[in-house]
Enzyme design. Structure first.
Site, PDB file in Angstrom:
ATOM      1  N   LYS A 180       0.432  -1.661  -0.138  1.00  0.00           N
ATOM      2  CA  LYS A 180       0.021  -0.034  -0.172  1.00  0.00           C
ATOM      3  C   LYS A 180       0.608   1.234   0.025  1.00  0.00           C
ATOM      4  O   LYS A 180       0.085   2.480  -0.233  1.00  0.00           O
ATOM      5  CB  LYS A 180      -0.919   0.444   1.100  1.00  0.00           C
ATOM      6  CG  LYS A 180      -2.031  -1.032   1.107  1.00  0.00           C
ATOM      7  CD  LYS A 180      -2.926  -0.743   2.269  1.00  0.00           C
ATOM      8  CE  LYS A 180      -3.663  -1.597   2.191  1.00  0.00           C
ATOM      9  NZ  LYS A 180      -3.764  -3.034   2.973  1.00  0.00           N
ATOM     10  N   CYS A 220      -0.486   0.954  15.992  1.00  0.00           N
ATOM     11  CA  CYS A 220      -0.731  -0.263  17.313  1.00  0.00           C
ATOM     12  C   CYS A 220      -0.980  -0.048  18.139  1.00  0.00           C
ATOM     13  O   CYS A 220      -1.304  -0.983  18.965  1.00  0.00           O
ATOM     14  CB  CYS A 220       0.275  -1.525  16.349  1.00  0.00           C
ATOM     15  SG  CYS A 220       1.841  -0.636  17.103  1.00  0.00           S
TER      16      CYS A 220
HETATM   17  P1  NAD Z   1      -1.227  -7.061   7.102  1.00  0.00           P
HETATM   18  O1  NAD Z   1      -1.542  -7.787   7.388  1.00  0.00           O
HETATM   19  O2  NAD Z   1      -2.501  -6.715   5.832  1.00  0.00           O
HETATM   20  O3  NAD Z   1      -0.665  -6.613   6.214  1.00  0.00           O
HETATM   21  C1  NAD Z   1       0.873  -6.657   6.652  1.00  0.00           C
HETATM   22  C2  NAD Z   1       2.006  -7.300   5.471  1.00  0.00           C
HETATM   23  O4  NAD Z   1       1.592  -8.509   5.335  1.00  0.00           O
HETATM   24  C3  NAD Z   1       1.752  -6.506   4.254  1.00  0.00           C
HETATM   25  O5  NAD Z   1       3.479  -6.623   3.816  1.00  0.00           O
HETATM   26  C4  NAD Z   1       1.098  -7.778   3.531  1.00  0.00           C
HETATM   27  O6  NAD Z   1       0.768  -8.305   2.195  1.00  0.00           O
HETATM   28  C5  NAD Z   1       1.024  -9.109   4.321  1.00  0.00           C
HETATM   29  N1  NAD Z   1      -0.381  -9.812   3.759  1.00  0.00           N
HETATM   30  C6  NAD Z   1      -1.255  -8.910   4.740  1.00  0.00           C
HETATM   31  N2  NAD Z   1      -2.627 -10.152   4.034  1.00  0.00           N
HETATM   32  C7  NAD Z   1      -1.987 -11.679   3.991  1.00  0.00           C
HETATM   33  C8  NAD Z   1      -2.190 -12.814   3.661  1.00  0.00           C
HETATM   34  N3  NAD Z   1      -3.303 -13.088   3.782  1.00  0.00           N
HETATM   35  N4  NAD Z   1      -1.281 -14.120   4.032  1.00  0.00           N
HETATM   36  C9  NAD Z   1       0.204 -13.568   3.569  1.00  0.00           C
HETATM   37  N5  NAD Z   1       0.898 -12.359   3.654  1.00  0.00           N
HETATM   38  C10 NAD Z   1       0.205 -11.156   4.043  1.00  0.00           C
HETATM   39  O7  NAD Z   1      -1.494  -5.510   7.522  1.00  0.00           O
HETATM   40  P2  NAD Z   1      -2.166  -3.653   7.509  1.00  0.00           P
HETATM   41  O8  NAD Z   1      -3.425  -3.499   7.082  1.00  0.00           O
HETATM   42  O9  NAD Z   1      -0.843  -3.667   6.958  1.00  0.00           O
HETATM   43  O10 NAD Z   1      -1.305  -3.090   8.965  1.00  0.00           O
HETATM   44  C11 NAD Z   1      -2.422  -2.968   9.835  1.00  0.00           C
HETATM   45  C12 NAD Z   1      -2.409  -4.157  11.408  1.00  0.00           C
HETATM   46  O11 NAD Z   1      -0.553  -4.364  11.556  1.00  0.00           O
HETATM   47  C13 NAD Z   1      -2.931  -4.060  12.480  1.00  0.00           C
HETATM   48  O12 NAD Z   1      -3.654  -4.937  13.792  1.00  0.00           O
HETATM   49  C14 NAD Z   1      -1.636  -3.093  13.362  1.00  0.00           C
HETATM   50  O13 NAD Z   1      -2.394  -3.062  14.429  1.00  0.00           O
HETATM   51  C15 NAD Z   1      -0.766  -3.729  13.182  1.00  0.00           C
HETATM   52  N6  NAD Z   1       0.067  -3.382  13.629  1.00  0.00           N
HETATM   53  C16 NAD Z   1       0.624  -4.035  14.426  1.00  0.00           C
HETATM   54  C17 NAD Z   1       2.062  -3.649  14.951  1.00  0.00           C
HETATM   55  C18 NAD Z   1       2.109  -3.977  16.646  1.00  0.00           C
HETATM   56  O14 NAD Z   1       3.639  -3.419  17.192  1.00  0.00           O
HETATM   57  N7  NAD Z   1       2.206  -4.533  16.873  1.00  0.00           N
HETATM   58  C19 NAD Z   1       2.461  -2.366  14.752  1.00  0.00           C
HETATM   59  C20 NAD Z   1       2.156  -1.994  13.325  1.00  0.00           C
HETATM   60  C21 NAD Z   1       0.855  -2.273  13.204  1.00  0.00           C
END
Ligand code: NAD
Length: 521
Positions: free
Chosen positions: A200, A304
C-alpha cells in the site's frame, strides 16, 4: 538477476520508470545492489488516500525475481558476515545522517502514500531513525560472554553470530519506522536481508534502501521484493531464509508464524491490538483529556499503539462533554495541509469497514456521542479522500463487535467499571496485549495496575508507551507471536545465534584416556 531482467544501474528506486510510459511510475525491485524493473505484468496501485490519485504501481515480484533476490543475499553473506562490526556500524552512522538529511522528502512521500500529517510522518521517520542510531552501537550489543578456567586450563566463551539471509514483511501504517525496526538491526548483526514493504505504501522503504546504499551498504546486503501473500509465502518457504520479522494483522501474522516455523525458521510477529486506558476519578483532568484525544485520534487511529478504549472507573459522564469539545476541535484534512490533526484512513475499504463497525456498535446499543461519519464527509478540496472524523461510542460492552474487533480508525470506545479491579478485569479479558495505560494521581493504583495488568507495554500517565530502542517493543498475548521481541537486547538475540566455544590450553602429555563423562576439575 535472471537473464532478461531490465537492469538499470544508474536509475534509482524512486525515479520514473521507462515502462509503462504514460502511467504512474512502477516501483522497482532491489536485487544485488541494482534497482531493477520487474518483468511482472501484474501490479497494485499505490493510492493517495486524500485524493485517490495513483502515486505509483507496485509490481507483484515474479518467482524468478524473488529467487534472484534471495540468491543475491546469499552470495553477499560470507563477505558481509566477515566485515568488521566497526565497519558495519560506520555504515549505520552514515545512514542515520542521510535519513536526517532526507527527513522532509521521506515525510512527504509517507503523507502522499499513507495519508498521515506531515508532522506525524516526520515522527514515523524519527522513531525509525532511533533504531538506526541504536544499531550504531552493535559491537557492544552483540558482545559475547567469557568465563575463564571453567575447568583446569579450559575457558568457555560464547559468540553471537549472524544467521544468514533474513527477511522482513511490513504493514502499511508506519512506512518508515517499521522497515527501520527490521533491516538495520538485521544487517548490522551481519545478516543479509530481503525486505517486503507494504504494497500500500512502499515508497519510504525504497527511499530508505537508496539511502542505505548511499551510506555504503554493499550490493546484495539489502534486497527488496514486492507483492502480497504469494511473495510472503515464498519468503516463508525458502530454505535459504533463516528468520522472518513480521508486523501486521493477526490473520497474516499467525499464518506466517505457522508456515515459517514449519520450515524451521525463527519468527518475530507483532500483530493487532486493542489498547485500553483506565481512567481513575483522581486523574489529572487536563493531561488525561489531551492524552485520550491525541492517542485515540492521532494518525486517524491507525497506530498499533493507538488508545482505542477508555475504561472510566466511576463512569464516563463527567468526562464526556470536555472530550467531545476537544475532539470536535480537531482539524480533519489532507495530511499535506498545515494545521491538520488527522488525515484520511488508508483506503476506501478501510473507511467502509470502520463505518460499519461504528454502525454495528450503535445497533447493538452503544451511544454515539460524537459521529465522525457525518461531520467529515466533505473536506473541501479533497472530496474524494477517505476521511472519517473523530468518533466516540459510549456505554460499550465487551460483547459488541466494535469492541471485539480492532477498528484501526479514529474511533474511541468508552466503557465503565465500578472499581479498579473490575477495570483491570476488562483489560485482562481482552485477547490482545499490546499496550495498556492508567491515568491516576495515586501511586497505589498505578502500582497495582502495573503489577496486575496483562499487557506487554504499560503506560502510567503515558498514553502510547512505545519503548525507545534500548528496550524492546514488548507486546504480548495475541499481539505477539515468537519469543524474541523487536529491537533492544531481544532484537539482537533474534538476529544472531549463539556459538559456545570451549578451549583447552594445557600440557596433556603423558595422561591416559578416560572414557568417563568429563566433569569439571
Ligand atoms: P496486513 O496484515 O494486512 O499486512 C501486513 C503485511 O502482510 C503486508 O506486507 C501484506 O502484504 C502481508 N499480508 C497481508 N495479508 C496477508 C495474508 N493473508 N497472507 C500473507 N501475507 C499477508 O496489515 P496492515 O493492514 O498492513 O497493518 C495493520 C495491522 O498491523 C493492524 O492490525 C496493526 O495493529 C498491526 N500493527 C501492529 C504493530 C505492532 O507492533 N504490534 C505495529 C504496526 C501495525
Amino acid at each position: 538477476p535472471p537473464a532478461g531482467l531490465a537492469i538499470s544501474r544508474f536509475s534509482t528506486a524512486t525515479e520514473a520508470s521507462p515502462i509503462p510510459t504514460s502511467s504512474p511510475r512502477r516501483v522497482k525491485n532491489l536485487i544485488g545492489g541494482e534497482f531493477v524493473e520487474s518483468q511482472s505484468e501484474a501490479s497494485i496501485d499505490v493510492i493517495n488516500p486524500a485524493t485517490q490519485e495513483v502515486v505509483s504501481r507496485v509490481p507483484l515480484t515474479t518467482s524468478d525475481e524473488f529467487k534472484a533476490a534471495v540468491s543475491a543475499a546469499k552470495k553477499a553473506f560470507p563477505q558481509w558476515r566477515n566485515t568488521p562490526v566497526t565497519s558495519r556500524q560506520r555504515i549505520m552512522l552514515k545512514f542515520q545522517e542521510l535519513i536526517r538529511r532526507d527527513m522532509d522528502k521521506l515525510a512527504m512521500n509517507i503523507t502522499a502514500e499513507q495519508g498521515k500529517t506531515l508532522k506525524d510522518a516526520q515522527g514515523d521517520v524519527f522513531r525509525g531513525l532511533e533504531v538506526v542510531e541504536h544499531a550504531c552501537g552493535m559491537a557492544s550489543l552483540q558482545m559475547g560472554e567469557y568465563v575463564a578456567n571453567v575447568s583446569h586450563g579450559i575457558d568457555t566463551y560464547s559468540i553471537r553470530e549472524p544467521l544468514g539471509v533474513c527477511a522482513g514483511i511490513c504493514p502499511f501504517n508506519f512506512p518508515a519506522m517499521i522497515p527501520l525496526w527490521m533491516f538495520p538491526i538485521g544487517v548490522t548483526c551481519g545478516n543479509t536481508y530481503i525486505l517486503k514493504p507494504s504494497e500500500k505504501d512502499p515508497g519510504a522503504a525504497m527511499m530508505l534502501a537508496e539511502l542505505a546504499m548511499e551510506a555504503g551498504l554493499p550490493d546484495g546486503v539489502l534486497n527488496i521484493v514486492h507483492g502480497t501473500y504469494e511473495t510472503v509465502n515464498s519468503i516463508c518457504d525458502d530454505d535459504n531464509i533463516k528468520a522472518i520479522s513480521f508486523v501486521g494483522s493477526n490473520t497474516a501474522g499467525m499464518h506466517i508464524y505457522a508456515r515459517a516455523a514449519a520450515k524451521g525458521k525463527r519468527v518475530q510477529s507483532n500483530m493487532g491490538a486493542k489498547n485500553h486506558a483506565i481512567i481513575m476519578p483522581d486523574a489529572s483532568a487536563d493531561a488525561t483529556l489531551n492524552a485520550l484525544v491525541a492517542a485515540g485520534f492521532g494518525a486517524a487511529g491507525q497506530r498499533c499503539m493507538a488508545l482505542s478504549t477508555a475504561v472510566f472507573v466511576g463512569g464516563s459522564k463527567s468526562w464526556e462533554e470536555e472530550i467531545i469539545k476537544r475532539a470536535t476541535a480537531l482539524k480533519v484534512n489532507a495530511g499535506v495541509e498545515p494545521g491538520t490533526d488527522l488525515g484520511p484512513v488508508i483506503s476506501r475499504q478501510a473507511k467502509e469497514r470502520i463505518c460499519s463497525l461504528i454502525q454495528g456498535g450503535i445497533d447493538s446499543g452503544a451511544r454515539v456521542v460524537l459521529d465522525g461519519r457525518k461531520s467529515c464527509v466533505h473536506v473541501s478540496g479533497y472530496e474524494n479522500g477517505n476521511f472519517i472524523g473523530p468518533t466516540i461510542l459510549a456505554d460499550v460492552t465487551n460483547d459488541m463487535e466494535c469492541y471485539k474487533e480492532e477498528i484501526f480508525g479514529p474511533v474511541l470506545l468508552f466503557m465503565q467499571a465500578d472499581s479498579l479491579d473490575k477495570a483491570i478485569n476488562i483489560v485482562n479479558s481482552n485477547k490482545y496485549g499490546n499496550g495498556a495505560s492508567i491515568f491516576t494521581t495515586s501511586g497505589v493504583a498505578a502500582r497495582k495496575f502495573q503489577n496486575e495488568i496483562e499487557a506487554g507495554q504499560v503506560g502510567i500517565n503515558v498514553p502510547i508507551p512505545v519503548p525507545l530502542p534500548f528496550f524492546s517493543f514488548t507486546g504480548s498475548k495475541a499481539s505477539f507471536a515468537g519469543d524474541l521481541n523487536f529491537y533492544g537486547k531481544a532484537g539482537v538475540q533474534f538476529y544472531t545465534q549463539i556459538k559456545t566455544v570451549t578451549q583447552q590450553w594445557k600440557d596433556l602429555a603423558g595422561q591416559s584416556a578416560s572414557l568417563a563423562m568429563p566433569t569439571s576439575q
